[in-house]
Design a protein around this motif. Structure first.
Motif, PDB file in Angstrom:
ATOM      1  N   SER A   1     -15.290   2.238   7.611  1.00 35.97           N
ATOM      2  CA  SER A   1     -16.635   2.491   7.890  1.00 35.97           C
ATOM      3  C   SER A   1     -17.258   1.230   8.353  1.00 35.97           C
ATOM      4  O   SER A   1     -18.120   1.050   9.243  1.00 35.97           O
ATOM      5  CB  SER A   1     -17.496   3.092   6.766  1.00 35.97           C
ATOM      6  OG  SER A   1     -16.944   4.573   6.291  1.00 35.97           O
ATOM      7  N   GLN A   2     -16.970   0.256   7.514  1.00 34.73           N
ATOM      8  CA  GLN A   2     -17.674  -1.234   7.921  1.00 34.73           C
ATOM      9  C   GLN A   2     -17.122  -1.803   8.917  1.00 34.73           C
ATOM     10  O   GLN A   2     -17.728  -2.391   9.809  1.00 34.73           O
ATOM     11  CB  GLN A   2     -17.264  -2.064   6.618  1.00 34.73           C
ATOM     12  CG  GLN A   2     -18.037  -3.580   6.812  1.00 34.73           C
ATOM     13  CD  GLN A   2     -19.328  -3.541   6.654  1.00 34.73           C
ATOM     14  OE1 GLN A   2     -19.948  -2.721   5.736  1.00 34.73           O
ATOM     15  NE2 GLN A   2     -20.226  -4.342   7.538  1.00 34.73           N
ATOM     16  N   LYS A   3     -15.732  -1.644   9.247  1.00 36.36           N
ATOM     17  CA  LYS A   3     -15.284  -1.969  10.469  1.00 36.36           C
ATOM     18  C   LYS A   3     -15.842  -1.299  11.680  1.00 36.36           C
ATOM     19  O   LYS A   3     -16.225  -1.991  12.773  1.00 36.36           O
ATOM     20  CB  LYS A   3     -13.957  -1.729  10.382  1.00 36.36           C
ATOM     21  CG  LYS A   3     -12.877  -2.651   9.568  1.00 36.36           C
ATOM     22  CD  LYS A   3     -11.272  -2.492   9.672  1.00 36.36           C
ATOM     23  CE  LYS A   3     -10.782  -3.540   8.768  1.00 36.36           C
ATOM     24  NZ  LYS A   3      -8.974  -3.099   8.751  1.00 36.36           N
TER      25      LYS A   3
ATOM     26  N   LYS B   1     -11.131   1.829   0.729  1.00 34.89           N
ATOM     27  CA  LYS B   1     -10.426   1.724   2.284  1.00 34.89           C
ATOM     28  C   LYS B   1     -11.432   2.774   3.336  1.00 34.89           C
ATOM     29  O   LYS B   1     -11.523   2.253   4.338  1.00 34.89           O
ATOM     30  CB  LYS B   1      -9.102   2.567   2.282  1.00 34.89           C
ATOM     31  CG  LYS B   1      -8.049   2.078   3.329  1.00 34.89           C
ATOM     32  CD  LYS B   1      -6.698   2.513   3.299  1.00 34.89           C
ATOM     33  CE  LYS B   1      -5.759   2.116   4.370  1.00 34.89           C
ATOM     34  NZ  LYS B   1      -5.833   0.510   4.580  1.00 34.89           N
ATOM     35  N   VAL B   2     -12.195   3.610   3.019  1.00 24.32           N
ATOM     36  CA  VAL B   2     -12.944   4.378   3.611  1.00 24.32           C
ATOM     37  C   VAL B   2     -14.218   3.694   4.048  1.00 24.32           C
ATOM     38  O   VAL B   2     -14.773   3.474   5.027  1.00 24.32           O
ATOM     39  CB  VAL B   2     -13.341   6.064   2.909  1.00 24.32           C
ATOM     40  CG1 VAL B   2     -14.683   6.345   3.741  1.00 24.32           C
ATOM     41  CG2 VAL B   2     -12.139   6.651   2.821  1.00 24.32           C
TER      42      VAL B   2
ATOM     43  N   THR C   1      -4.781   6.607  -1.135  1.00 27.01           N
ATOM     44  CA  THR C   1      -4.119   5.274  -1.039  1.00 27.01           C
ATOM     45  C   THR C   1      -4.065   4.400  -2.006  1.00 27.01           C
ATOM     46  O   THR C   1      -5.409   4.227  -2.602  1.00 27.01           O
ATOM     47  CB  THR C   1      -4.798   4.565   0.382  1.00 27.01           C
ATOM     48  OG1 THR C   1      -4.622   5.687   1.460  1.00 27.01           O
ATOM     49  CG2 THR C   1      -4.040   3.470   0.725  1.00 27.01           C
ATOM     50  N   TYR C   2      -3.227   3.789  -2.617  1.00 27.38           N
ATOM     51  CA  TYR C   2      -3.184   2.944  -3.840  1.00 27.38           C
ATOM     52  C   TYR C   2      -2.487   1.475  -3.357  1.00 27.38           C
ATOM     53  O   TYR C   2      -1.573   1.565  -2.593  1.00 27.38           O
ATOM     54  CB  TYR C   2      -2.218   3.425  -4.850  1.00 27.38           C
ATOM     55  CG  TYR C   2      -2.814   4.360  -5.814  1.00 27.38           C
ATOM     56  CD1 TYR C   2      -3.549   4.499  -6.651  1.00 27.38           C
ATOM     57  CD2 TYR C   2      -2.694   5.893  -5.165  1.00 27.38           C
ATOM     58  CE1 TYR C   2      -3.976   5.335  -7.507  1.00 27.38           C
ATOM     59  CE2 TYR C   2      -3.320   6.930  -5.833  1.00 27.38           C
ATOM     60  CZ  TYR C   2      -3.802   6.643  -7.172  1.00 27.38           C
ATOM     61  OH  TYR C   2      -4.509   7.622  -7.927  1.00 27.38           O
TER      62      TYR C   2
ATOM     63  N   GLU D   1       0.799  -1.168   0.168  1.00 29.64           N
ATOM     64  CA  GLU D   1       0.078  -0.149  -0.015  1.00 29.64           C
ATOM     65  C   GLU D   1       0.807   1.231  -0.011  1.00 29.64           C
ATOM     66  O   GLU D   1       1.934   1.230   0.786  1.00 29.64           O
ATOM     67  CB  GLU D   1      -0.972   0.032   1.331  1.00 29.64           C
ATOM     68  CG  GLU D   1      -2.224  -0.719   1.139  1.00 29.64           C
ATOM     69  CD  GLU D   1      -2.960  -0.805   2.052  1.00 29.64           C
ATOM     70  OE1 GLU D   1      -2.988   0.321   2.855  1.00 29.64           O
ATOM     71  OE2 GLU D   1      -3.941  -1.633   2.398  1.00 29.64           O
ATOM     72  N   GLU D   2       0.737   2.093  -1.032  1.00 26.50           N
ATOM     73  CA  GLU D   2       1.318   3.352  -0.975  1.00 26.50           C
ATOM     74  C   GLU D   2       0.388   4.612  -0.960  1.00 26.50           C
ATOM     75  O   GLU D   2      -0.624   4.553  -1.507  1.00 26.50           O
ATOM     76  CB  GLU D   2       2.168   3.407  -2.201  1.00 26.50           C
ATOM     77  CG  GLU D   2       3.185   2.348  -2.548  1.00 26.50           C
ATOM     78  CD  GLU D   2       3.984   2.354  -3.794  1.00 26.50           C
ATOM     79  OE1 GLU D   2       5.151   2.127  -3.825  1.00 26.50           O
ATOM     80  OE2 GLU D   2       3.153   2.641  -4.864  1.00 26.50           O
TER      81      GLU D   2
END
Length: 479
Positions: A199-201, A194-195, A165-166, A154-155
């Motif tokens: 959010s799911q977490k 990722k957002v 984030t890639y 992840e970069e």
């Protein structure tokens, strides 16, 4: 001016052919002048062979150049096709030599640096990025070379709209000798994913730690429940999910629950729907449901609360209120059916209850406007001498001090009409559970009529005595 290779081949062939032909003509004339010999014929034959070979080489080179041109055209076409494909993908793609020089980038990758393809080709990260960031990318490239296979990292890339984030897949490219000659990179923007994941977490964490029970269900069984519901009913999550929830509903409430589910499926929301559930220990609990449905998926979402204690408390309160109401009615009946006036006041000396007799005495229907010490309505007088009766000795004041008084004889003179009533006042405090004075009760017994009757009887008695010649003891003594 640059001459194309095809023309160079043609010009070389023509020049060499002319030279060979001239050489052959010279040999031919020499043979005619000196006479032919074997060596001359061999030399002439060689010149002809050379000319044929030149011609053959010319056509071979021409064919090769044509094939090369076609190959280059096909390669260029493929490169354009490849570039068009990679330019039209949302992924950032790049290929760099093992020394870090870029040899291929697409438009998405170019947008990271705000430059064109020409500005990146042949450059390294150290030419276009701060050293700290460039060193980090170089370390990742070296990991790929060392591993000899693809790796995922992840970069974070700073862009005009903020950091993105890639997820980058880096892989080695091998030559025909199976040596790494370049490193490929395909980066996918996972910022939004990722957002959503975060959010799911957060949603899962909230779902699992919520004090209220949370449920996702179909119209027949639970699909997901949080630990709160498991703890509430005593079943494991697996038990609740693996069986139809009708197995756990109190039989008498099953039909109304099915009707509620039908209303949910039709699009209506369910608010404070109460039904009973059978726990694993065979006890029964009342649950309150607030639920809604998703028409697209058919799923039902609900928040559940245990209201068993609330209902028991509500029933107890209702029972107490009914008892209190009954007692109040009984008290009102007693108060309204006794001949004495009754006043009840709080510790602030505000009358909170007066019966009908007291209302008539004061001429006021609003209980709160009656003064417990009578001062707003009457002059309180001593019946013997007509002096003002001390306010501190009145039953209300005595009761607020914790004392009980009985039958205090006073006169009440109405301040407006000057009408006088003779009454007996009694008072006593009401003590609460903590032994504090909560209120006082004052009773008023109107004895005006009895006193008038008493005086009338005494007057008539005196008259009767005089008529029959009765002499009082005092008169006899005087005689």
């Amino acid at each position: 001016m640059k001459i194309p290779l095809e023309r160079k081949n043609l010009y070389g062939y023509i020049i060499n052919s002319i030279m060979v032909i001239v050489l052959g003509i010279i040999y031919w004339k020499q043979m005619n002048a000196t006479g032919s010999s074997l060596w001359n014929w061999i030399s002439l034959a060689l010149i002809i062979v050379i000319l044929v070979m030149l011609t053959t080489v010319f056509f071979i080179l021409k064919a090769q150049l044509k094939a090369k041109k076609q190959s280059e055209a096909a390669l260029l076409k493929n490169q354009k096709l490849l570039q068009s494909i990679i330019n039209n993908t949302t992924n950032a793609i790049s290929v760099k030599k093992i020394n870090g020089e870029y040899i291929l980038v697409n438009e998405k990758f170019q947008s990271f640096f705000g430059g064109s393809e020409k500005n990146l080709i042949g450059k390294t990260n150290h030419d276009i990025l701060p050293k700290e960031i460039a060193d980090r990318y170089l370390e990742a490239d070296l990991e790929v070379i060392k591993a000899g296979e693809e790796i995922q990292i992840e970069e974070i890339v700073e862009q005009s709209d903020g950091p993105h984030t890639y997820l980058s897949v880096k892989f080695p490219l091998f030559d025909i000798s199976n040596r790494v000659y370049a490193i490929g990179n395909i980066s996918t923007d996972i910022t939004e994913r990722k957002v959503i994941t975060e959010s799911q977490k957060a949603a899962d964490t909230f779902f699992n730690i919520s004090i209220d029970s949370l449920v996702i269900a179909s119209n027949e069984r639970f699909l997901k429940v949080n630990p709160s519901l498991s703890n509430l009913l005593g079943y494991t999550t697996e038990e609740l999910i693996s069986n139809p929830f009708a197995n756990y509903i109190f039989p008498d409430d099953l039909e109304k629950t099915k009707e509620a589910i039908k209303r949910l499926e039709s699009g209506a929301n369910l608010v404070s729907f109460n039904n009973r559930w059978i726990c694993k220990d065979e006890s029964v609990k009342w649950l309150s449901w607030n639920a809604t449905s998703d028409k697209n998926t058919g799923r039902l979402y609900a928040v559940v609360r245990d209201i068993t204690k609330d209902l028991i408390l509500q029933e107890e309160n209702e029972r107490r209120m009914n008892e209190l109401y009954e007692n109040q009615q009984k008290l009102n009946m007693i108060l309204e059916n006794i001949s004495d006036g009754v006043l009840v006041a709080n510790t602030d000396k505000q009358v909170i209850l007066a019966n009908e007799v007291a209302n008539e005495l004061f001429g006021i229907e609003d209980d709160s406007k009656i003064s417990i010490d009578f001062s707003d309505h009457f002059k309180v007088l001593n019946p013997h001498g007509g002096r003002t009766f001390p306010a501190q000795n009145l039953p209300a004041e005595q009761a607020l001090g914790g004392k009980i008084t009985n039958d205090i004889d006073v006169l009440l003179m109405n301040k407006e009409t000057n009408e006088i009533r003779r009454v007996l006042l009694s008072g006593r405090p009401i003590i609460d559970n903590e032994n504090n004075i909560a209120a006082v009760v004052v009773t008023i017994k109107d004895i005006s009529r009895y006193k008038m009757l008493e005086e009338e009887l005494e007057r008539k008695d005196q008259e009767s005595r005089r008529r029959i010649g009765f002499k009082s003891t005092d008169s006899k003594k005087k005689k």
